[in-house]
Design an enzyme around this catalytic site. Structure first.
Site, PDB file in Angstrom:
ATOM      1  N   HIS A 142     -42.333  80.636  81.750  1.00  0.00           N
ATOM      2  CA  HIS A 142     -43.013  79.855  83.209  1.00  0.00           C
ATOM      3  C   HIS A 142     -42.597  80.546  84.136  1.00  0.00           C
ATOM      4  O   HIS A 142     -42.242  79.557  85.287  1.00  0.00           O
ATOM      5  CB  HIS A 142     -42.716  78.467  82.844  1.00  0.00           C
ATOM      6  CG  HIS A 142     -43.254  77.713  81.703  1.00  0.00           C
ATOM      7  ND1 HIS A 142     -44.560  78.049  81.131  1.00  0.00           N
ATOM      8  CD2 HIS A 142     -42.994  76.472  80.903  1.00  0.00           C
ATOM      9  CE1 HIS A 142     -44.837  77.156  80.335  1.00  0.00           C
ATOM     10  NE2 HIS A 142     -43.970  76.392  80.073  1.00  0.00           N
ATOM     11  N   HIS A 213     -48.598  71.936  84.254  1.00  0.00           N
ATOM     12  CA  HIS A 213     -47.691  71.498  83.116  1.00  0.00           C
ATOM     13  C   HIS A 213     -47.694  69.865  83.240  1.00  0.00           C
ATOM     14  O   HIS A 213     -46.441  69.526  82.893  1.00  0.00           O
ATOM     15  CB  HIS A 213     -46.299  72.279  83.148  1.00  0.00           C
ATOM     16  CG  HIS A 213     -45.543  72.344  81.960  1.00  0.00           C
ATOM     17  ND1 HIS A 213     -45.492  71.483  80.935  1.00  0.00           N
ATOM     18  CD2 HIS A 213     -45.258  73.382  81.399  1.00  0.00           C
ATOM     19  CE1 HIS A 213     -45.055  71.945  79.649  1.00  0.00           C
ATOM     20  NE2 HIS A 213     -44.573  73.070  80.067  1.00  0.00           N
ATOM     21  N   GLU A 351     -51.860  72.850  78.096  1.00  0.00           N
ATOM     22  CA  GLU A 351     -51.872  73.888  79.458  1.00  0.00           C
ATOM     23  C   GLU A 351     -52.870  74.931  79.546  1.00  0.00           C
ATOM     24  O   GLU A 351     -52.798  75.852  78.545  1.00  0.00           O
ATOM     25  CB  GLU A 351     -50.447  74.426  79.297  1.00  0.00           C
ATOM     26  CG  GLU A 351     -49.176  73.703  79.600  1.00  0.00           C
ATOM     27  CD  GLU A 351     -48.208  74.011  78.735  1.00  0.00           C
ATOM     28  OE1 GLU A 351     -47.607  75.006  79.011  1.00  0.00           O
ATOM     29  OE2 GLU A 351     -47.620  73.381  77.691  1.00  0.00           O
TER      30      GLU A 351
HETATM   31  C1  GLA Z   1     -44.233  75.227  77.002  1.00  0.00           C
HETATM   32  C2  GLA Z   1     -43.616  75.961  76.151  1.00  0.00           C
HETATM   33  C3  GLA Z   1     -42.751  74.895  75.327  1.00  0.00           C
HETATM   34  C4  GLA Z   1     -41.709  74.249  76.183  1.00  0.00           C
HETATM   35  C5  GLA Z   1     -42.479  73.711  77.428  1.00  0.00           C
HETATM   36  C6  GLA Z   1     -41.364  73.236  78.363  1.00  0.00           C
HETATM   37  O1  GLA Z   1     -45.380  74.197  76.674  1.00  0.00           O
HETATM   38  O2  GLA Z   1     -44.645  76.609  75.289  1.00  0.00           O
HETATM   39  O3  GLA Z   1     -42.208  75.736  74.318  1.00  0.00           O
HETATM   40  O4  GLA Z   1     -40.997  75.361  76.811  1.00  0.00           O
HETATM   41  O5  GLA Z   1     -43.411  74.390  77.911  1.00  0.00           O
HETATM   42  O6  GLA Z   1     -40.419  72.431  77.816  1.00  0.00           O
END
Ligand code: GLA
Length: 387
Positions: A142, A213, A351
């Site tokens: 991210h 997110h 997402e």
């Molecule tokens: C995304 C990732 C997950 C996790 C979340 C945040 O969805 O794919 O593995 O890291 O973000 O916790």
């Protein structure tokens, strides 16, 4: 004489109380559920010499979105359930300080420069290797620890429906090349849609994959689980991952696996199945490749509803894929809004995105942005009730 004096004091006091209890900004719509004045106060701060605020969007039927320019985070999203009860369906915190103290959480945030993971926190572009911050084991997740989710965006609230956020990510920030100018527009429409338009331009070739997110629980934020929700994802393929959640090559079929959500299925039905991918993801944490009629078309990607509240969320996107994450890392330790402990699988995320690790896996749709080109995507979360 004394009595007159006493009456005068009472009158002055009454006037004072009336004046101070009037809303500070009378042009603002009266909030049905969100206590606008109190909540806004919890977000007033100066961070990195920039002003942080909370902005409230509200539509004709009383749907409300509270968004801060700290990380562009949706901190509350209030929609009606099947009985008309207004329900906050997003996880988050009660104040800016909580977000700042738990900077590794992504609740409601805009994610960039690259949503999801880049293997071993590096990639090559035009023969040059770029080293990113590794913040998820050896991988980058991210956009790195100071990704867009922890930056202060410039904000302009155009009207009661629209918030425009801008951020310039400097060349070299978190290891990425090029000055990237990003604009994200949140619009809350009278059709109960939260629409997110993303735009970006760069002055050097770079990689970009922007998303939001939000963590949803359609039973209401703070409810214990989302495994009772019914989910449909319009995807015939998904990315199988290695144990560090990096796609292991080209997408594979969902047919005959727990990843087949082509018709509505309870999230919990196969979430603990004896399947290597469920084990790698600790549940669902995978990239689903959308069955699109038109590449870049704004098409329905997923649909979820709660059998308890009837709240229904449809997701539309121009993106080729969607990360379905079933809140596997939530473990009850984070205490969120209204003092709710966020337990295991008490939220899900959808997402919209390009594939994880695309900068290293060149058979995936490209995430490279060249100078002179415009990155442009749209995602819509639309709310209704399941009849
Ligand atoms: C995304 C990732 C997950 C996790 C979340 C945040 O969805 O794919 O593995 O890291 O973000 O916790």
């Amino acid at each position: 004489m004394k009595k007159l004096h006493f009456l005068a004091v009472i009158t002055v006091l009454t006037l004072f109380v009336q004046c101070t209890s009037r809303p500070a900004d009378t042009t603002e719509p009266s909030a049905a559920v969100i206590d606008t004045t109190a909540l806004k106060a919890a977000y007033e701060a100066t961070v990195n010499e920039k002003q942080v605020h909370l902005y409230i969007l509200r539509n004709a039927s009383g749907v409300e979105a509270a968004i801060t320019n700290y990380g562009g985070r949706v901190v509350a999203l209030v929609v009606p359930d099947k009985n008309g009860v207004m329900t906050d369906i997003t996880l988050g915190y009660d104040s800016l300080n909580h977000y700042r103290n738990r900077s590794e959480t992504y609740f409601g945030a805009l994610i960039g420069r690259y949503g999801n993971r880049i293997a071993k926190a590096k990639f090559s572009l035009n023969g040059k290797t770029y080293q990113l911050s590794a913040n998820n084991g050896v991988n980058s997740l991210h956009g790195g620890p100071m990704g867009f989710h922890n930056q202060v965006w410039d904000a302009v609230q155009k009207d009661g429906h629209t918030l425009e956020l801008s951020y310039t990510s400097k060349d070299g920030e978190e290891g990425y090349p090029g000055n990237l100018t990003v604009k994200v527009i949140y619009t809350l429409t009278d059709a109960n849609e939260l629409k997110i338009d993303y735009e970006a331009t760069t002055d050097q070739p770079t990689v970009v994959n922007l998303t939001n997110h939000a963590y949803f629980n359609l039973n209401g934020q703070g409810d214990t689980t989302i495994t009772d929700h019914m989910l449909t994802i319009n995807a015939s393929k998904y990315s199988a991952v290695d144990s560090t959640l990096i796609p292991a090559g080209d997408p594979v079929t969902v047919e005959g696996t727990p990843f087949d959500f082509r018709t509505a299925k309870q999230i919990g039905k196969e979430i603990n199945a004896d399947h290597v991918q469920i084990k790698n993801g600790l549940g669902y944490d995978h990239n689903f490749v959308l069955d699109k009629k038109q590449a870049n078309g704004l098409e329905k990607a997923a649909s979820v509803y709660s059998t308890v509240t009837g709240i229904l969320m449809d997701v539309y996107t121009t993106e080729p894929a969607i990360q379905f994450y079933s809140g596997n890392f939530l473990d009850g330790k984070l205490i969120g809004k209204k003092q709710k402990a966020y337990g295991h699988r008490s939220a899900f995320c959808l997402e919209t995105q390009h594939y994880p690790d695309a900068p290293n896996q060149l058979s995936f749709p490209s995430t490279t942005l060249e100078p002179g080109k415009k990155y442009q995507t749209t995602t819509i979360y639309q709310f209704g009730v399941q009849k």
